[in-house]
Design a protein around this motif. Structure first.
Motif, PDB file in Angstrom:
ATOM      1  N   GLN A 159      -3.711   0.227  -3.532  1.00  0.00           N
ATOM      2  CA  GLN A 159      -4.278  -0.354  -2.158  1.00  0.00           C
ATOM      3  C   GLN A 159      -3.653  -1.476  -2.285  1.00  0.00           C
ATOM      4  O   GLN A 159      -3.731  -2.082  -0.870  1.00  0.00           O
ATOM      5  CB  GLN A 159      -5.759  -0.762  -2.754  1.00  0.00           C
ATOM      6  CG  GLN A 159      -6.953  -0.094  -3.254  1.00  0.00           C
ATOM      7  CD  GLN A 159      -7.232   1.134  -2.145  1.00  0.00           C
ATOM      8  OE1 GLN A 159      -7.617   0.050  -1.135  1.00  0.00           O
ATOM      9  NE2 GLN A 159      -6.851   2.068  -2.101  1.00  0.00           N
ATOM     10  N   LYS A 160      -3.368  -2.383  -3.212  1.00  0.00           N
ATOM     11  CA  LYS A 160      -2.263  -3.314  -3.197  1.00  0.00           C
ATOM     12  C   LYS A 160      -0.873  -3.321  -3.516  1.00  0.00           C
ATOM     13  O   LYS A 160      -0.016  -3.979  -2.744  1.00  0.00           O
ATOM     14  CB  LYS A 160      -3.086  -4.529  -2.994  1.00  0.00           C
ATOM     15  CG  LYS A 160      -2.462  -6.412  -2.594  1.00  0.00           C
ATOM     16  CD  LYS A 160      -3.362  -6.872  -3.152  1.00  0.00           C
ATOM     17  CE  LYS A 160      -3.142  -8.847  -2.117  1.00  0.00           C
ATOM     18  NZ  LYS A 160      -3.798  -9.691  -2.343  1.00  0.00           N
ATOM     19  N   GLN A 161      -1.694  -3.533  -4.265  1.00  0.00           N
ATOM     20  CA  GLN A 161       0.113  -3.490  -5.824  1.00  0.00           C
ATOM     21  C   GLN A 161      -0.092  -2.609  -6.390  1.00  0.00           C
ATOM     22  O   GLN A 161      -1.485  -2.373  -7.414  1.00  0.00           O
ATOM     23  CB  GLN A 161       0.085  -5.124  -5.879  1.00  0.00           C
ATOM     24  CG  GLN A 161      -0.359  -5.560  -6.341  1.00  0.00           C
ATOM     25  CD  GLN A 161      -0.705  -7.138  -5.520  1.00  0.00           C
ATOM     26  OE1 GLN A 161       0.542  -7.419  -4.810  1.00  0.00           O
ATOM     27  NE2 GLN A 161      -1.758  -8.129  -5.969  1.00  0.00           N
TER      28      GLN A 161
ATOM     29  N   GLU B 110      -3.484  -0.669 -10.751  1.00  0.00           N
ATOM     30  CA  GLU B 110      -3.576  -1.879  -9.646  1.00  0.00           C
ATOM     31  C   GLU B 110      -3.929  -2.673 -10.593  1.00  0.00           C
ATOM     32  O   GLU B 110      -4.510  -3.282 -11.356  1.00  0.00           O
ATOM     33  CB  GLU B 110      -5.341  -1.382  -8.715  1.00  0.00           C
ATOM     34  CG  GLU B 110      -5.028  -1.674  -7.462  1.00  0.00           C
ATOM     35  CD  GLU B 110      -4.465  -1.451  -6.562  1.00  0.00           C
ATOM     36  OE1 GLU B 110      -3.770  -2.041  -5.979  1.00  0.00           O
ATOM     37  OE2 GLU B 110      -4.425  -0.012  -7.116  1.00  0.00           O
TER      38      GLU B 110
ATOM     39  N   ASP C 280      -3.641 -10.260  -7.676  1.00  0.00           N
ATOM     40  CA  ASP C 280      -1.965 -11.074  -7.740  1.00  0.00           C
ATOM     41  C   ASP C 280      -1.401 -11.991  -9.259  1.00  0.00           C
ATOM     42  O   ASP C 280      -0.345 -12.260  -9.342  1.00  0.00           O
ATOM     43  CB  ASP C 280      -2.520 -12.671  -6.545  1.00  0.00           C
ATOM     44  CG  ASP C 280      -3.024 -11.787  -5.775  1.00  0.00           C
ATOM     45  OD1 ASP C 280      -2.212 -10.498  -5.524  1.00  0.00           O
ATOM     46  OD2 ASP C 280      -3.173 -12.028  -4.815  1.00  0.00           O
TER      47      ASP C 280
ATOM     48  N   ASN D 224       0.724  -1.145  -0.553  1.00  0.00           N
ATOM     49  CA  ASN D 224      -0.550   0.005  -0.377  1.00  0.00           C
ATOM     50  C   ASN D 224       0.614   1.113   0.322  1.00  0.00           C
ATOM     51  O   ASN D 224       1.825   1.294   1.017  1.00  0.00           O
ATOM     52  CB  ASN D 224      -0.839   0.346   1.249  1.00  0.00           C
ATOM     53  CG  ASN D 224      -2.450   1.109   1.600  1.00  0.00           C
ATOM     54  OD1 ASN D 224      -1.457   2.131   2.144  1.00  0.00           O
ATOM     55  ND2 ASN D 224      -2.580   1.903   0.641  1.00  0.00           N
TER      56      ASN D 224
END
Length: 299
Positions: A74-76, A129, A132, A61
């Motif tokens: 947010q994540k990656q 964004e 995975d 983040n």
């Protein structure tokens, strides 16, 4: 706003060493793993432009400021930075890993214009964004870049350019095709593209002695050697906005950037953006933002 950071300043600030290839005749390219950033090194880098391009995979983040926008990772995410758009990253202590490559325009001098791609354009999308599975795919490309740059292959820099384009097109494919993308190239689109390039060429403003020279549709029409009505029709047809709207939007974007990230006075900003009176700038800004430039600056 401060002058753009050079490659030499980047290596000095971040690594305290200078590669022998920094001013290679074929241009400069390098790639690094993004290690967890902790302690004093986790402080945000000042908001500024860089005189090089950067393509980065960030896992964790964080928050990035592009021009007058703030985007949350947010994540990656996969990000694209260029010499024309100032930026900075925040919350670096939450970044866990990733990769990034840096290169200058000269590295691609004979291999196409990077700035024609939306990821490097001021109004384009610069941050994507990732899920995975997408992170795994992008990471594989970076691993190939690392492997290639350390190889003895005589044409390795051609391979590296192709891998950068692979990252670029991977991001572009994530965007849905717009109506504009699907239109065949015609005279209206060419004129509109030339107008947007001429508009963008006036920015960013780095010095209070600079001034925006083209402010009205007729200014641009004269430079492009077309009738102003022809320019207006072409721009409206291809962008669904008027010429005046696009000019105002770009001036507003630059004014927000200068108000938030420079030490310039409101009058300096007004002059640089081509307003003959500070009151004209105040009225323009209030009309679009519903507050005065000074209130926006301190908010």
């Amino acid at each position: 706003m401060d002058k753009a950071e050079t490659l030499e300043e980047l290596y000095t600030r971040k690594f305290d060493w200078m590669p022998d290839t920094i001013r290679n005749e074929i241009g400069h390219f390098n790639v690094f793993r993004l290690e967890p950033i902790v302690g004093d090194k986790a402080k945000p880098v000042p908001y500024k432009r860089r005189d090089y391009y950067k393509v980065m995979l960030v896992i964790g983040n964080s928050q990035v400021h592009y021009a007058d926008k703030v985007v949350e990772v947010q994540k990656q995410a996969l990000s694209f930075s260029n010499p024309y758009i100032p930026y900075k990253w925040e919350h670096l202590d939450q970044i866990r890993s990733g990769f990034y490559c840096i290169f200058n325009q000269h590295f691609f001098a004979q291999f196409g214009d990077l700035n024609q791609y939306a990821v490097f354009q001021p109004n384009g999308t610069h941050l994507f964004e990732l899920a995975d599975e997408q992170v795994t795919q992008v990471a594989r490309i970076y691993e190939r870049i690392l492997e290639e740059i350390n190889s003895d292959y005589i044409h390795k820099y051609d391979v590296l350019r192709n891998l950068v384009f692979e990252l670029l097109h991977y991001a572009l494919k994530m965007q849905s095709s717009s109506k504009f993308d699907k239109q065949p190239i015609n005279a209206a689109q060419r004129i509109s593209t030339l107008f947007l390039e001429l508009l963008e060429r006036q920015f960013p403003l780095d010095d209070t002695h600079q001034q925006v020279n083209f402010r009205s549709p007729s200014d641009f029409a004269t430079q492009l050697n077309v009738h102003v009505n022809h320019l207006n029709r072409a721009v409206k047809e291809t962008t669904q906005k008027t010429t005046s709207q696009l000019i105002a939007e770009r001036i507003l974007q630059e004014s927000k950037t200068l108000l938030k990230h420079s030490a310039w006075s409101v009058s300096d900003i007004a002059y640089a953006l081509g307003f003959t009176e500070v009151t004209h700038f105040n009225n323009f800004f209030k009309k679009h933002v519903q507050m005065s430039p000074m209130k926006f600056k301190v908010a």
